[in-house]
Design an enzyme around this catalytic site. Structure first.
Site, PDB file in Angstrom:
ATOM      1  N   GLY A 197       1.151  -3.052  -6.258  1.00  0.00           N
ATOM      2  CA  GLY A 197       1.108  -1.717  -5.668  1.00  0.00           C
ATOM      3  C   GLY A 197      -0.253  -1.087  -5.888  1.00  0.00           C
ATOM      4  N   GLY A 198      -0.356  -0.234  -6.918  1.00  0.00           N
ATOM      5  CA  GLY A 198      -1.570   0.542  -7.175  1.00  0.00           C
ATOM      6  C   GLY A 198      -2.852  -0.270  -7.126  1.00  0.00           C
ATOM      7  CD1 TRP A 235      -2.200  -1.965   0.068  1.00  0.00           C
ATOM      8  CD2 TRP A 235      -3.098  -1.313   2.010  1.00  0.00           C
ATOM      9  NE1 TRP A 235      -3.292  -2.764   0.314  1.00  0.00           N
ATOM     10  CE2 TRP A 235      -3.863  -2.387   1.495  1.00  0.00           C
ATOM     11  CE3 TRP A 235      -3.483  -0.739   3.233  1.00  0.00           C
ATOM     12  CZ2 TRP A 235      -4.984  -2.892   2.159  1.00  0.00           C
ATOM     13  CZ3 TRP A 235      -4.597  -1.252   3.891  1.00  0.00           C
ATOM     14  CH2 TRP A 235      -5.331  -2.309   3.350  1.00  0.00           C
ATOM     15  CE  LYS A 236       4.443   0.891  -4.407  1.00  0.00           C
ATOM     16  NZ  LYS A 236       4.911   1.239  -5.736  1.00  0.00           N
ATOM     17  CD  GLU A 279       8.097  -4.851  -6.901  1.00  0.00           C
ATOM     18  OE1 GLU A 279       6.873  -4.936  -6.926  1.00  0.00           O
ATOM     19  OE2 GLU A 279       8.716  -4.022  -6.220  1.00  0.00           O
ATOM     20  CG  HIS A 293       9.754  -1.367  -3.112  1.00  0.00           C
ATOM     21  ND1 HIS A 293       9.807  -0.207  -3.859  1.00  0.00           N
ATOM     22  CD2 HIS A 293       8.661  -2.046  -3.540  1.00  0.00           C
ATOM     23  CE1 HIS A 293       8.783  -0.194  -4.709  1.00  0.00           C
ATOM     24  NE2 HIS A 293       8.069  -1.300  -4.529  1.00  0.00           N
ATOM     25  CD  GLU A 315       7.911   2.968  -4.859  1.00  0.00           C
ATOM     26  OE1 GLU A 315       7.362   2.843  -3.751  1.00  0.00           O
ATOM     27  OE2 GLU A 315       7.312   2.794  -5.939  1.00  0.00           O
ATOM     28  CB  SER A 320       2.072  -1.832 -14.199  1.00  0.00           C
ATOM     29  OG  SER A 320       2.620  -0.557 -13.907  1.00  0.00           O
TER      30      SER A 320
HETATM   31  P1  PGA Z   1       2.678  -1.081  -8.933  1.00  0.00           P
HETATM   32  O1  PGA Z   1       3.740  -1.214  -7.739  1.00  0.00           O
HETATM   33  O2  PGA Z   1       1.853  -2.355  -8.942  1.00  0.00           O
HETATM   34  O3  PGA Z   1       1.873   0.126  -8.615  1.00  0.00           O
HETATM   35  O4  PGA Z   1       3.461  -0.931 -10.201  1.00  0.00           O
HETATM   36  C1  PGA Z   1       4.381  -2.425  -7.454  1.00  0.00           C
HETATM   37  C2  PGA Z   1       5.355  -2.233  -6.308  1.00  0.00           C
HETATM   38  O5  PGA Z   1       5.967  -1.163  -6.205  1.00  0.00           O
HETATM   39  O6  PGA Z   1       5.542  -3.132  -5.463  1.00  0.00           O
END
Ligand code: PGA
Length: 252
Positions: free
Chosen positions: A233-234, A10-11, A166, A94, A96, A212
């Site tokens: 993620g999203g 969920w970030k 990823e 991750h 990020e 994605s």
């Molecule tokens: P995303 O993110 O599905 O929004 O591309 C995946 C993630 O960062 O784990």
């Protein structure tokens, strides 16, 4: 038998009340017959509440943990603290965090060991940026990340680790790796694991795809023999989409 794994990251999204609502919506859409491990990783301040509220199939993950033990480390939280709150999993490496918070391969190696020492299971992320994919050095890049993180671990330690491939160019961009690109990298990782550990350890290791992933492409991705699930993620911020992705994995 090896269980598939699906995790929602969920970030930094949702305030407490909406996050709890989302968890309940997801829970009520999943039956207890689900064979995959289904995990959600809410923002850190909610972890303790989520771990005690989670019922049924849902398991709770932290989006990170510290590389250090307890002590004078303002703002950090240890893997052992997470375990003491009922958290079972932690995401480590991750992109990020690698890119935005200076997490080097060395830091990730330490975090991974701290998590394993505290009995947590790990979703270990790897993946290349766009320029590396374009220069066709993505296999070397991913191998290097995994070598830094995993070298020196025992075969049995690998049972507590799920590898999440990823590709950075696919995260949050709407641009998914094709099912063929995902399979090719997952097969490469599994082969590398069989060289560094052994064949049966490699065969038993779950390798999941992230970037994605959504209901419209989940079937294709999960149809690949070396794709054992997804890190979402999203699409995990919408209960219906996340449930549709879990269902796609169940029906593979
Ligand atoms: P995303 O993110 O599905 O929004 O591309 C995946 C993630 O960062 O784990």
């Amino acid at each position: 038998m090896m269980k598939n794994v699906i995790a929602g990251n969920w970030k930094s999204n949702k305030l407490m009340a909406e996050a709890l609502r989302l968890m309940k919506e997801i829970e009520s859409g999943l039956t207890s017959e689900i064979s995959a491990e289904v995990i959600i990783a809410p923002p850190a301040p909610y972890l303790s509440a989520f771990a005690s509220e989670a019922k049924g199939v849902l398991q709770i993950a932290s989006q990170q943990c510290s590389a250090t033990g307890s002590g004078a480390f303002t703002g950090e939280f240890t893997a052992a603290m997470l375990g003491s709150c009922g958290v079972k999993w932690v995401i480590i490496g991750h992109s990020e965090r690698r890119e935005g918070y200076g997490e080097t391969d060395n830091v990730i190696r330490k975090k991974l060991r701290a998590a394993l020492d505290s009995g947590l299971q790990v979703l270990l992320c790897c993946g290349e940026p766009l320029e590396v994919r374009e220069s066709e050095t993505h296999f070397d890049w991913v191998q290097n990340q995994l070598m830094h993180a995993l070298s020196g671990l025992s075969n049995s330690a690998l049972e507590s680790i799920v590898i999440a491939y990823e590709p950075i160019w696919a995260i949050g961009t709407g641009k998914t790796a094709s099912a063929g690109q995902a399979q090719e990298m997952h097969a490469f990782i599994r082969n590398w694991l069989s060289i560094c550990f052994d064949r049966s350890t490699a065969r038993g290791c779950r390798i999941i795809y992230g970037g994605s992933c959504k209901p419209s492409n989940a079937d294709d991705l999960f149809a690949q023999p070396d794709v054992n699930g997804g890190l979402i993620g999203g699409a995990s911020l919408n209960a219906a989409d996340f449930i549709a992705i879990v269902t796609a994995l169940e029906n593979r």
